[in-house]
Structure formats: structure tokens, C-alpha cells
Write a protein that holds these residues in place. Structure first.
Motif, PDB file in Angstrom:
ATOM      1  N   LYS A 259       0.987   4.096  -3.016  1.00 16.86           N
ATOM      2  CA  LYS A 259       0.432   5.519  -2.833  1.00 16.86           C
ATOM      3  C   LYS A 259       1.587   6.451  -3.029  1.00 16.86           C
ATOM      4  O   LYS A 259       1.293   7.590  -2.868  1.00 16.86           O
TER       5      LYS A 259
ATOM      6  N   GLU B  94       0.635  -1.155  -0.182  1.00 14.88           N
ATOM      7  CA  GLU B  94      -0.044   0.067   0.076  1.00 14.88           C
ATOM      8  C   GLU B  94       0.788   1.264   0.197  1.00 14.88           C
ATOM      9  O   GLU B  94       0.589   2.154  -0.833  1.00 14.88           O
TER      10      GLU B  94
ATOM     11  N   ARG C  85      -3.698  -2.094  -2.642  1.00 16.50           N
ATOM     12  CA  ARG C  85      -3.970  -0.679  -1.954  1.00 16.50           C
ATOM     13  C   ARG C  85      -4.657  -0.712  -0.843  1.00 16.50           C
ATOM     14  O   ARG C  85      -4.878   0.401   0.255  1.00 16.50           O
ATOM     15  N   ARG C  86      -5.775  -1.850  -0.609  1.00 13.67           N
ATOM     16  CA  ARG C  86      -6.538  -1.918   0.267  1.00 13.67           C
ATOM     17  C   ARG C  86      -6.667  -2.819   1.490  1.00 13.67           C
ATOM     18  O   ARG C  86      -6.966  -2.718   2.523  1.00 13.67           O
TER      19      ARG C  86
END
Length: 341
Positions: free
Chosen positions: A268, A264, A326-327
Motif C-alpha cells: 500500500k 500489506e 493486501r488483506r
């Protein structure tokens, strides 16, 4: 044995609804497309391509110290704490970190192992009874390398490592080395050793990038560690254009060994696509250590991570690969399958 859901198949992680079939030898026999009553998301278990879990006894110690003050041998805080701890304390702390990694979906970690032959034996004891592969890149001597799975050099400014490099060739084992973490001064001598992989590469100059492209030496990046120690961030996109990247969590002293958090964070702060990052967290690390898993395809060893695609966190995700990178987190893990054990 079989598991059903949306399967991220092959090197491109193509999402396939269906079932994955595991034979009695623990290998993937087939991936069959079918309509199934499951919201699970099935992907390869992670390979953490760079760890130092010996410092599990010193989590969050040394706040505000520089990288050299924290980890430089022989008198960095980490090394003083390692010397002060008993063998039982060290083994127990490493076991706790390995247990966390296993529960969080990691099938293997590539550990740069302090303490010579004795350090290799401690890691073996810490991993006893667990299903995670603790791959030992020993430091300090060729004898330690022979006792372990390879050699992990601290950096070319610390020593020449010529003899250790030759010893790994003779033993048929991989040689990795830290390079370019603090500045560029140790990158060229590290490349001159023709290592099997480099770690960090925060500060490569154009000439180094050219050499990496020519040699195709893989690079393991550790973004959270580099941020915490304030050394900068690797040029991820430039490196990805030139070679294979893998992902590691580095010192347990500084960071939880969670590949979810590492993915993640990288996703980002960089422009790397989600599928590239997921390969960095799975098959690319596996190939550095010549492991037989890291992808879901017939013939591979079946080491799978099953996520609850209907958890409050994951429900409604439109892009499964992006959602994983990402989650997803440890709370979304339904099961880690070690079919080859």
C-alpha cells in the motif's frame, strides 16, 4: 497427506483448484487440478528474511528515540537491555516470538544474531521443539559464524569485516550486511565485500544502483522498521528493476514479526505488484538461505500455509494473490503444514 483448495502454484502463483499431495518424506509429490469442495487457499509458508528476535524482551521500548539511540552497539537501548537480561529471559522471549511467527505462517526467519557463539546457542534453545527454522546469521566473530548458519554484519562503518567475509567463503556460508539504512556512506564499502545479500538499502545513489544491477546482489527490505526509525523508505521499484528483493520484519523491539503486516504495508505504500511482494515474502528469502521451500511445485519441501478463503475477511476476494498480500492476516490462518518434519 493431501490438502485441497485453491493452490498458488509455482513462481507465478498461478491459482489452481485441486489438491496438493505430500509424500512420506515431506516433499510435494504432485499438484493435481480437480474440482474440490474446499474454499481454502494454499500458498507457500513465509520466509522472514531479516529479524532481530533477541530484542523480544524489549517490545515497544524506547519510544521517540533515534535509530542510533535504539539499536547502535554497544550502548543503544537494545544492547543495554540485552546485557541486563538473564539467559533464561532471553531464550523465553525469543521462543515466544518464534511461536508467534510459526502460528502466523512463517517457515523460517533469518536472524542477525547478537552474542557470539553463546547467542547462537540461545537461538537454538529458543527454537527447540518448534517447527520453524531459526537461521542464525551470527555476529561478532568468525567462530560464531561457524557455530551458526552464516555471518550478519552490522554495517561497513562499524568495521571492515574483511576477515569475516573470507571466513564465510572458507566455510561455505552466506554473508549478509546492513547497508544504506541511515545514509549512503556505508554502501560502497559493503558492496566491496561482495556480500551474498544486503539489508535495508534506503539511501542508494545511482552509482550504487548500477553496481547492484551488475552484481545482482539480493536486497532485503524492511519497510515498517524504516518508517518507525524515521530513516526513510527504500526505492523499492528501482531496486526491483535491478535485483532480487526479499522482505523482513527487522527488530521485534519495533514491529510484530508478522509477514502479513509487512506485505500489506509494502503493497500500500509502493507500486510493486502483489505477485512480486509474495515472492519477496516466500521464495526470495528462501533462496538467500539456500532453503528447499518457498514455492509450491513438485520436489520442493512441503511447507504450506492454508488460509480460510471463506473467513469473514477473505470471502468474496476476486484475486487470491492480491488478497493474500493486501488483506489476509493471522486470524485467517487455518493451518501451517510442515510436511518435512
Amino acid at each position: 497427506m493431501e490438502r485441497t483448495g485453491t493452490i498458488l502454484r509455482g513462481r507465478e502463483f498461478d491459482p489452481v483448484e485441486g489438491r496438493i499431495v505430500i509424500d512420506e518424506d515431506g516433499r510435494i509429490e504432485a499438484i493435481e487440478e480437480a474440482s474440490v469442495d474446499s474454499d481454502d487457499l494454499i500458498l507457500p509458508a513465509f520466509v522472514n528474511a531479516h529479524t532481530h528476535i533477541g530484542d523480544s524482551i524489549a517490545k515497544e521500548a524506547g519510544g521517540g528515540l533515534s535509530l542510533e539511540e535504539l539499536v547502535a552497539p554497544p550502548d543503544g537501548l537494545k544492547h543495554r537491555l540485552l546485557r541486563a537480561a538473564s539467559r533464561d529471559e532471553l531464550v523465553s522471549a525469543m521462543n515466544r516470538s518464534l511461536r508467534f511467527m510459526q502460528r502466523a505462517g512463517t517457515a523460517a526467519c533469518l536472524d542477525f544474531r547478537e552474542g557470539g557463539v553463546a547467542g547462537v546457542r540461545m537461538l537454538e534453545d529458543a527454537a527447540a521443539g518448534l517447527e520453524i527454522d531459526a537461521v542464525s546469521f551470527a555476529r561478532e566473530s568468525a567462530d560464531a559464524m561457524r557455530a551458526g548458519d552464516g555471518f550478519g554484519a552490522s554495517g561497513a562503518n562499524d568495521a571492515t569485516f574483511d576477515r569475516e567475509r573470507e571466513a564465510t567463503r572458507e566455510a561455505g556460508k552466506p554473508f549478509g550486511i546492513h547497508a544504506g539504512e541511515v545514509d549512503e556512506s556505508d554502501i560502497s564499502p559493503a558492496l566491496n565485500l561482495d556480500p551474498d545479500f544486503l539489508v535495508h538499502m534506503v539511501h542508494p545513489e545511482p552509482v550504487h544502483l548500477e553496481r547492484i544491477a551488475e552484481s545482482e546482489i539480493p536486497v532485503v527490505v524492511c519497510p515498517r522498521s524504516n518508517l518507525v526509525t524515521d530513516v526513510g523508505l527504500s526505492p523499492y521499484e528501482a531496486l526491483d528493476e535491478r535485483t532480487t528483493l526479499a522482505l523482513g520484519t527487522d527488530n521485534v523491539m519495533l514491529n510484530s514479526p508478522s509477514m502479513f503486516r509487512e506485505m500489506e504495508f509494502l503493497a500500500k505504500l509502493s507500486a510493486l505488484p502483489a505477485d512480486v511482494i509474495l515472492r519477496m515474502a516466500t521464495v526470495n528469502g528462501a533462496e538467500i538461505a539456500d532453503l528447499e521451500y518457498g514455492l509450491l511445485e513438485p520436489g520442493r519441501a512441503a511447507r504450506l500455509l492454508v488460509l480460510d478463503g471463506d473467513s469473514d475477511n477473505m470471502a468474496g476476494a476476486r484475486d487470491p494473490v492480491r488478497a493474500v498480500v493486501r488483506r489476509a492476516g493471522v486470524d485467517d490462518v487455518r493451518e501451517v503444514v510442515f510436511g518435512d518434519r
